[in-house]
Write an enzyme that holds these catalytic residues in place. Structure first.
Site, PDB file in Angstrom:
ATOM      1  NE  ARG A 390      -4.169  -1.828   2.113  1.00 13.48           N
ATOM      2  CZ  ARG A 390      -5.220  -1.877   2.921  1.00 13.48           C
ATOM      3  NH1 ARG A 390      -5.373  -0.950   3.875  1.00 13.48           N
ATOM      4  NH2 ARG A 390      -6.133  -2.806   2.793  1.00 13.48           N
ATOM      5  CG  ASN A 426      -1.144  -7.049  -0.250  1.00 12.42           C
ATOM      6  OD1 ASN A 426      -1.873  -7.875  -0.799  1.00 12.42           O
ATOM      7  ND2 ASN A 426      -1.579  -6.226   0.688  1.00 12.42           N
ATOM      8  CD  GLU A 427      -4.742  -4.688  -0.285  1.00 18.23           C
ATOM      9  OE1 GLU A 427      -4.526  -3.733   0.495  1.00 18.23           O
ATOM     10  OE2 GLU A 427      -5.596  -5.567  -0.052  1.00 18.23           O
ATOM     11  CG  ASN A 428       2.424  -3.080  -4.697  1.00 18.33           C
ATOM     12  OD1 ASN A 428       2.378  -4.288  -4.931  1.00 18.33           O
ATOM     13  ND2 ASN A 428       3.125  -2.580  -3.703  1.00 18.33           N
TER      14      ASN A 428
END
Length: 823
Positions: A390, A426-428
C-alpha cells in the site's frame, strides 16, 4: 580387552561430540532483560547503574523476557492509538568464545522496525526492516570492553548489551502505515548469541531439482563464507543423507578461493524421494569446513520436488494436479502481539495442517525461520512476500529497503522446499503516502524486483496480489475477488473467478472470505444478500472496508455472524471442487489479527476474518474447512458457541452438520431424525442438514457419522427460546465459571420483561475495581473490555488474585450493572 575397546570408543564418541558442539554455538538470549518504552537522552542512560543509591533515577525499567513486543496489548486497546516510537532493551551477556581467533555474533531473527545495537556505549550495528534476519559482529567491541576497569568493577566481567528498537511512522520505510495490520515494535523474534570459528559458512544455497516424473534428481550446492580473518585455504566435505538418515553421497572439495559464492557440488540422483504435502520427506545436507584454525559444520534440510503453474491451467506438483488449499498468516497473537514463542508458532501451524491446509501465503512480510521449518516438515507450500504494501512508491531510500528485503528473503529462505512463490508486493494500486502516484514508475520498480527475484532464484515463481496494472509483470497473479463480502454475492464466485482467470496467464486466488464476530449466530444469516447488487464484480474498492456509507454490501449491511461466514465458505469450497482450471486459493486469514485501521469493528482494532480467534479459539468456520479438506474422519454440529436459539413454537429450524464422512445420522432429544448421505454439491453442509422443530427449553442434538467402518460422533445442548423480546432495557451481570482463580463474567441484555434480546448487538464496556485484574486487550470476543454483544450477551475473564472485586458493565442508554466477586 572388551572394556578397554569400549572405553576407547566411548572416548572417541565423546571427543567427536564435543568437537561438533563447538562447530557453532547458539544461545537464545531469553531471560534477564530490562525494557523501557520511550526514548533516552543518550546511550549513557542505558548503561549507568539505575536505582542503586538513587531512588529518583529515571527512566524506570521493567523486567521482560524474549521475544518481546512494544505493543503486546495496546495494539487492541479500544481507547488509545498504539504506541509508535522508540524503546530500549538492555541485558548483560557473559561472552566466553571457545575458539581461538573466533567470532562473536548477535543473530537477530527479526526486530521492529529500525534497530541500533550497542556494546556498552559503542554502537556496533544497525538495521532497517522489521522482518528479515540479520547479524552483528560484536567480537572487537566485547573484547575491548572486557579489558576495561568498568567491566570488572561495575559489571562483574559481563558485557552490557543495549538495543534500541523504533517503530515510528516513516513514509520512506516499508510497509506503509496505511497497511491493514499493526506495524509492531520490539525484539519480537528470538535473538541469538553465536560463537563461530575464524572461518564459518554464512549461507548454503542448495538447489534440488527433479524432472516432472521425479525419476531424475539433480542437486547443486553453493556456499558463502564469513571470513573476516581472511583465511586463504580450506577443505569442504559435503554429505547428503536421505530422510531415514542413510548416506546418499559424499563430496570433498579443496578450497583456495573463499570469496563470493563458491560452487561446491553438482550431484545427480536417481529417483529421489519426493517432497509433497502428503509426504513431506526431507533430506539432510551437511557441510563441514576444515581449515588451519579449526572446523565448522552446518546442516540444512532440503527437499526434492517439481512444480508448475500451468499457463491458463491448474497447479501441478511432481507431475500431478494438486489444488492448493490455502490460508494466510500474520505474526500476531493475543497478549503478546508479534512476539509469538516457538511453542505458539508450532501450535498455530499444526492447527492449520489439521484443518487441511497444504498452502499458505505469509502476509505481508517474510516471517520467522521457525514458520518456514514447520512448513517444510508439515507439508505446507509457501508464498512469502516482502512488505511493499500500500501507499504508493517512495524515493531511493524506500526502494533500497525493498531491494534489500527481497534479497534477504530469498537468500535466507532459499533452501526451504515448501517455498514455491516469492511475493513482490500487495495492493500496490493503493495510493495515499505520497503526492505522486505514478503507475508507470510503480511498473518500472515492479519489473526491477521481478528481475532481481528471477536472477536470485530462477526456479521459483514471482507473484503479487491486487495491482491490475502490474499483473503482466509477474509469473502468477491474484486479483481482488471478495464475492459476498466487499461486493457482490457469494454465488457469483465461480463466474467472477473465471472472468479474472481469462485475463491473465496464471491465476492463484489469494484473499477471500469475510469477517465474523465470534459467538454471534443468526437464524437468517443470508438476509443481507437481498440488498446487494449483483453482476457488478466482486473486487474490493476504495471505501468498501468502511462500515459507513457507499453502496450496500455485506461487509457493511450484514450481521457479521459466524452463520453467514460458514455459508460463504461452504459455497466457495464446494465450487472449487468443480473448477478444474483453478490452481488454488487461500482464505484470508487463518487467525484474527490486530489492525489500526478498523477501530469500529465489533472487537475494536481487530480484523475478524480469521477462522480462529487471536487466542486460538476455533470459530465454526474451522470445521467447514475440515469437512472439505481433511481425510481423517470428523464430524461437527454447527453451533457449539450458540447457547440459545430462537423462533416460534413448532417452527422448523435447520441443524447443519459439517463432516467429511460418507453419511451421518442425527438424533434430536433421543429420537433419530434419519440418515443423510454427504454430497459436496448439495449446499449447504454438503447435504448433511435437517429442518426440525425444537422443544421450548433445552434440546440435545447428537450425530454419528461413518467413513468406511470408522465412526465419529458429536453432541451439543442448547436452549430454544420462543418468548419474543422487545428493545433492550437492562443488563444482568453474573459469574458463569471459575477455575484456578479465574472467573468468567457474562452480561446479558434483557428487555423490560427480563427476556434476553437475542439479536442485540449493543456495545458494552466492562470495568473492574478491587484486588482482581480484568483480562482484556486480548483482541478476542471474550477478551475485550469494549465489545459488541453477540446474541444479547458478552463475556470477559477476571483474575481474582485471591481477593475481592466488583465487576461492572455499561452500555449507552441502559442502567449499569454490577457484580461482587471473590466473596
Amino acid at each position: 580387552m572388551y572394556l578397554l575397546r569400549s572405553g576407547i570408543i566411548y572416548l572417541l564418541v565423546l571427543l567427536l561430540t564435543v568437537h561438533q558442539s563447538f562447530s557453532q554455538e547458539k544461545i537464545r538470549l531469553i531471560n534477564n532483560w530490562e525494557f523501557v518504552r520511550q526514548d533516552l537522552g543518550g546511550i549513557w542512560e542505558a548503561v549507568r547503574p539505575v536505582g542503586k543509591g538513587n531512588p529518583e533515577s529515571v527512566p524506570l525499567w521493567e523486567k521482560v523476557s524474549m521475544p518481546h513486543c512494544f505493543n503486546s496489548e495496546d495494539a487492541v486497546d479500544p481507547d488509545v492509538n498504539y504506541y509508535q516510537g522508540p524503546g530500549w532493551y538492555r541485558t548483560l551477556i557473559d561472552v566466553k568464545n571457545p575458539y581461538n581467533e573466533g567470532r562473536v555474533l548477535l543473530h537477530f531473527e527479526g526486530a521492529g522496525q529500525k534497530t541500533e545495537v550497542y556494546i556498552y556505549t559503542t554502537k556496533v550495528g544497525s538495521h532497517t526492516g522489521g522482518y528479515d534476519e540479520w547479524s552483528v559482529d560484536i567480537t572487537k567491541a566485547a573484547e575491548d570492553f572486557k579489558r576495561t576497569e568498568v567491566c570488572r568493577k561495575q559489571f562483574g566481567g559481563k558485557v552490557p548489551l543495549i538495543i534500541r528498537c523504533d517503530n515510528s511512522r516513516d513514509l520512506e520505510m516499508i510497509p506503509s502505515d496505511l497497511s491493514d495490520f499493526t506495524i509492531y515494535g520490539g525484539l519480537y523474534r528470538y535473538l541469538n548469541l553465536l560463537y563461530v570459528p575464524a572461518l564459518s559458512v554464512d549461507k548454503v544455497f542448495a538447489t534440488p531439482e527433479t524432472d516432472a516424473a521425479g525419476k531424475a534428481g539433480h542437486l547443486t550446492v553453493r556456499a558463502r563464507f564469513y571470513n573476516p580473518a581472511n583465511v586463504v585455504a580450506a577443505k569442504a566435505e559435503l554429505r547428503l543423507l536421505d530422510p531415514s538418515g542413510k548416506r546418499v553421497a559424499v563430496k570433498t572439495v579443496q578450497l583456495d578461493d573463499l570469496k563470493g559464492d563458491v560452487q561446491l557440488w553438482d550431484l545427480r540422483i536417481k529417483e529421489p524421494l519426493l517432497w509433497s504435502p502428503s509426504k513431506p520427506v526431507l533430506y539432510t545436507l551437511q557441510t563441514v569446513i576444515t581449515f588451519a584454525g579449526g572446523t565448522f559444520s552446518k546442516s540444512e534440510k532440503i527437499g526434492f520436488r517439481n512444480f508448475e503453474f500451468v499457463e491458463k491451467g491448474p497447479f501441478l506438483l511432481n507431475g500431478q494436479r494438486l489444488l492448493l488449499r490455502g490460508t494466510h498468516r500474520h505474526e500476531d497473537h493475543a497478549g503478546v502481539g508479534q512476539a509469538m514463542t516457538e511453542d505458539m508458532i508450532r501450535t498455530e501451524m499444526k492447527m492449520m495442517k489439521d484443518m487441511g491446509v497444504n498452502f499458505i501465503r505469509l502476509g505481508h512480510y517474510q516471517q520467522s525461520r521457525i514458520v518456514l521449518d514447520l512448513c517444510d516438515s508439515l507439508g505446507i507450500m509457501v508464498w512469502e512476500e516482502i512488505p511493499w504494501c500500500r501507499g504508493g512508491l517512495g524515493g531511493e531510500v524506500y526502494k533500497e529497503q525493498a531491494r534489500r528485503m527481497l534479497t534477504n528473503m530469498i537468500e535466507q529462505h532459499y533452501n526451504h522446499p515448501a517455498v514455491i512463490i516469492w511475493g513482490l508486493g500487495n495492493e500496490n494500486d493503493w495510493p495515499g503516502d505520497f503526492p505522486e502516484f505514478d503507475k508507470e514508475k510503480i511498473r518500472t520498480f515492479m519489473k526491477e524486483l521481478n528481475d532481481r527475484s528471477q536472477r536470485l532464484d530462477p526456479l521459483r515463481k514471482t507473484a503479487i496480489r491486487r495491482c491490475d496494472f502490474c499483473s503482466d509483470i509477474v509469473d502468477v497473479y491474484s486479483p481482488s475477488i471478495w464475492a459476498g463480502w466487499y461486493r457482490g454475492v457469494y454465488t457469483e464466485y465461480k463466474q467472477v473467478s473465471l472472468d479474472e482467470f481469462n485475463k491473465v496467464k496464471r491465476l492463484l486466488h489469494v484473499e477471500w472470505g469475510g469477517d465474523s464476530h465470534a459467538r454471534r449466530h443468526s437464524e437468517n444469516p443470508d438476509n443481507a444478500l437481498n440488498k446487494i447488487k449483483r453482476g457488478g464484480g466482486a473486487d474490493e474498492r476504495a471505501g468498501d472496508a468502511s462500515l459507513y456509507g457507499g453502496a450496500a454490501r455485506v461487509s457493511k449491511d450484514g450481521d457479521w455472524s459466524e452463520s453467514y461466514i460458514c455459508n460463504l465458505i461452504d459455497w466457495h469450497l464446494k465450487e472449487q471442487e468443480t473448477m478444474p482450471w483453478l490452481s488454488g486459493s487461500a482464505y484470508w486469514p487463518f487467525k484474527d489479527f490486530a489492525t489500526p485501521v478498523r477501530p469500529d469493528n465489533p472487537v475494536p482494532y481487530v480484523n475478524q476474518k480469521g477462522v480462529v480467534e487471536r487466542d486460538f479459539t476455533k470459530k465454526e468456520a474451522y470445521y467447514v474447512f475440515q469437512s472439505y479438506w481433511t481425510e481423517k474422519p470428523m464430524v461437527h454440529i454447527y453451533g457449539h458457541s450458540w447457547p440459545v436459539r430462537w423462533g416460534g413454537e413448532g417452527e422448523e429450524k435447520m441443524i447443519k452438520v459439517y463432516s467429511n464422512c460418507d453419511e451421518a445420522e442425527l438424533i434430536l432429544n433421543g429420537k433419530s431424525m434419519g440418515i443423510k448421505k454427504r454430497n459436496s454439491q448439495d449446499f449447504p453442509a454438503a447435504g448433511l442438514r435437517w429442518s426440525l422443530p425444537f422443544v421450548t427449553g433445552e434440546n440435545v442434538v447428537k450425530v454419528a457419522a461413518l467413513k468406511g467402518r470408522e465412526k465419529v460422533e458429536d453432541m451439543l445442548r442448547f436452549v430454544y427460546q420462543t418468548a419474543k423480546w422487545g428493545k433492550a432495557a437492562k443488563m444482568s451481570l453474573k459469574k458463569i465459571a471459575e477455575e484456578d482463580g479465574m472467573a468468567t463474567v457474562e452480561v446479558s441484555l434483557l428487555d423490560s420483561n427480563d427476556v434476553q434480546c437475542l439479536d442485540s448487538t449493543n456495545w458494552v464496556r466492562f470495568s473492574l475495581a478491587g484486588d482482581g485484574k480484568m483480562v482484556d486487550n486480548r483482541g478476542t470476543s471474550s477478551g475485550a473490555r469494549s465489545v459488541q454483544a453477540y446474541n444479547g450477551r458478552a463475556m470477559i475473564k477476571v483474575r481474582l488474585n485471591k481477593g475481592k472485586s466488583v465487576a461492572g458493565v455499561t452500555s449507552e442508554g441502559l442502567p449499569a450493572a454490577f457484580l461482587k466477586l471473590g466473596e
